[in-house]
Design a protein around this motif. Sequence first.
Motif, PDB file in Angstrom:
ATOM      1  N   THR A   1      11.983   2.820  29.466  1.00 38.35           N
ATOM      2  CA  THR A   1      10.792   2.923  30.686  1.00 38.35           C
ATOM      3  C   THR A   1      10.915   2.053  31.849  1.00 38.35           C
ATOM      4  O   THR A   1      10.914   2.509  32.963  1.00 38.35           O
ATOM      5  CB  THR A   1       9.707   3.076  29.699  1.00 38.35           C
TER       6      THR A   1
ATOM      7  N   THR B   1      13.892   1.565  38.791  1.00 35.55           N
ATOM      8  CA  THR B   1      14.658   2.245  39.538  1.00 35.55           C
ATOM      9  C   THR B   1      13.824   2.892  40.783  1.00 35.55           C
ATOM     10  O   THR B   1      14.021   3.208  41.751  1.00 35.55           O
ATOM     11  CB  THR B   1      15.388   3.403  38.595  1.00 35.55           C
ATOM     12  N   ARG B   2      12.689   3.595  40.104  1.00 34.58           N
ATOM     13  CA  ARG B   2      11.664   4.399  40.928  1.00 34.58           C
ATOM     14  C   ARG B   2      11.191   3.180  41.843  1.00 34.58           C
ATOM     15  O   ARG B   2      11.177   3.501  43.286  1.00 34.58           O
ATOM     16  CB  ARG B   2      10.536   4.778  40.138  1.00 34.58           C
ATOM     17  N   LEU B   3      10.918   2.181  41.459  1.00 33.83           N
ATOM     18  CA  LEU B   3      10.617   0.854  42.409  1.00 33.83           C
ATOM     19  C   LEU B   3      11.604   0.611  43.449  1.00 33.83           C
ATOM     20  O   LEU B   3      11.144   0.457  44.602  1.00 33.83           O
ATOM     21  CB  LEU B   3      10.344  -0.329  41.471  1.00 33.83           C
TER      22      LEU B   3
ATOM     23  N   ALA C   1      13.707   2.797  44.844  1.00 37.07           N
ATOM     24  CA  ALA C   1      13.637   3.918  45.419  1.00 37.07           C
ATOM     25  C   ALA C   1      12.205   3.702  46.529  1.00 37.07           C
ATOM     26  O   ALA C   1      12.585   4.060  47.748  1.00 37.07           O
ATOM     27  CB  ALA C   1      13.432   5.325  44.712  1.00 37.07           C
ATOM     28  N   VAL C   2      11.486   3.464  45.991  1.00 34.20           N
ATOM     29  CA  VAL C   2      10.132   3.429  46.786  1.00 34.20           C
ATOM     30  C   VAL C   2       9.935   2.301  47.856  1.00 34.20           C
ATOM     31  O   VAL C   2       9.877   2.549  49.039  1.00 34.20           O
ATOM     32  CB  VAL C   2       8.543   3.055  45.820  1.00 34.20           C
TER      33      VAL C   2
ATOM     34  N   ASN D   1      13.528   2.624  34.235  1.00 38.21           N
ATOM     35  CA  ASN D   1      13.183   3.926  34.795  1.00 38.21           C
ATOM     36  C   ASN D   1      12.362   3.251  35.935  1.00 38.21           C
ATOM     37  O   ASN D   1      12.570   3.662  37.278  1.00 38.21           O
ATOM     38  CB  ASN D   1      12.684   4.914  34.103  1.00 38.21           C
ATOM     39  N   VAL D   2      11.251   2.618  35.723  1.00 36.16           N
ATOM     40  CA  VAL D   2      10.135   2.372  36.522  1.00 36.16           C
ATOM     41  C   VAL D   2      11.023   1.378  37.614  1.00 36.16           C
ATOM     42  O   VAL D   2      10.579   1.491  38.831  1.00 36.16           O
ATOM     43  CB  VAL D   2       9.015   1.509  35.692  1.00 36.16           C
TER      44      VAL D   2
ATOM     45  N   GLU E   1      12.509   3.659  50.459  1.00 30.31           N
ATOM     46  CA  GLU E   1      11.911   4.445  51.413  1.00 30.31           C
ATOM     47  C   GLU E   1      10.853   3.778  52.558  1.00 30.31           C
ATOM     48  O   GLU E   1      10.971   4.028  53.583  1.00 30.31           O
ATOM     49  CB  GLU E   1      10.774   5.356  50.630  1.00 30.31           C
TER      50      GLU E   1
END
Lengths: 157, 327
Positions: free
Chosen positions: B170, B176-178, B180-181, B173-174, B184
């Motif tokens: 988890t 990785t999301r971070l 990506a954010v 994953n977080v 962006e």
Amino acid sequence: MYSLALHILRDPGAAEEATQDTFFNVWRRAESYRSGKGTVAAWLFSILHHRAVDEIRRRKRREQNQSDKDPMTLDNPADDTTDPVRYTSAQFDRVRIKGALQVLRPEQREIVELAYYGGLTHTEISDRLGQPLGTVKTRMRLALRRLREVIGPETLE
Amino acid sequence: MDCREVEESYGAYLLGALEKRDREKVEAHIARCASCSVELREDAHAVTYLANAVPQVVAPARVKAGLMARIDAAPDKGLLESPAASLRRLGAALVRPSWTMAGAYAGATAAAVIAIVSIVWLNDLAGDTQVLQRQAEIRAQQSDVAMANVEQRLDEVESTQSEMAQKVETVANVGTRLDAVIAEQTALASQVQTVSTSGTEIMGMLKEARYLTYMAAAPDTAVNMIGPEEPAGQTRGMMLIAPSRTWGLLAVLELPPLPEGKVYQAWLIDGNEIVNAGVFVVDETGYGQTIVHFVGSPDRFENIGITVEPKGGSPFPTSETVLLGDF
């Protein structure tokens, strides 16, 4: 246990009695054992040893009252000389113990044998060897330190 | 006896070489002195070496028989029991939780002593195989219990481990999301930057466009057409003078575009005096404009000229005139 009693008392009957007494008293007084005093084995052996030594001293007193015989020691096995077989095995015993005690210095070894296996008191040893009492006591302490080094630390039972 | 005297007599005490009276004194001292007691304990262990150094002899069976007979005959059994029974008791005490710690400890210690004594006795006599077998059975039971405990702990550890693994996933994953954010955000930030830059330019352009509109709409705006001294294609210009006559707007059409690092510069010519009138660039259609401030009155100037200068302008013209006109 029996082996130690037999070696000190040199009499099977006496050794049997001493061994039985020791175990009997241990069973009765099991709560008197405190682990702080040492291992259970050490405790058992010390009870047996004291019992055997007390017996030897009792005998000596009896003998002294009756005659002038010398107290029996490792170096002076009075009865063995009459029987060749027993004499040989007694010799073998002495060699065996002497081997085990090689770790001690000669003056320490002599004193330990007289005290632990012979049951003599430190006063008697001092008289017999012509050494001052303080020296005898010191050598006893040093002997035990040496044995302590040889055996290593006490392991948990 | 004090500690020093006791210490001197340790060796004699442990070797059994003290007379009864001295032995009792030492024991009395040890009972109340913790440090002497600890010292003694180490040396007591050393004495067992001497006890074991004797030739080993198997005791006759009658020794044990005699002992059991005495035990049976004893009036107060108390803790007296057979070796086998004491081993069973010890085994039970080890696996069963106790109600009172102190009571249990005392009971367990006594039971442990008896059990160990029993083992010593049994080993010493090297006898009764049945009892030894029973010993082994009890040990096996104890080790079964221990094994069951170990297996349970292993299950717990495994389930904890798989929870941990999920958590790690988890978190990954977080992470990785971070990332990506953040990417962006960075992109957005640079877009905003670009927009804000363009915005400034646009504002600038709007401002200038307003001038033109304003001046074109205002009355009393004088308009002077500027033509090339020499015909230069379609290049032409216009000077719009504000009613206040303190400033004007120069607008030029169809000037060729300039390479990087070059600008057009306008000059007002008053007899022999040449005054800087501003720098400007042209767009893709060739249109350029700049505000001109008149020092004094615009009437003093007769001509206006435009040259090509390095970016930022020059103090005086350095190139040929691309446009020169009457003012």
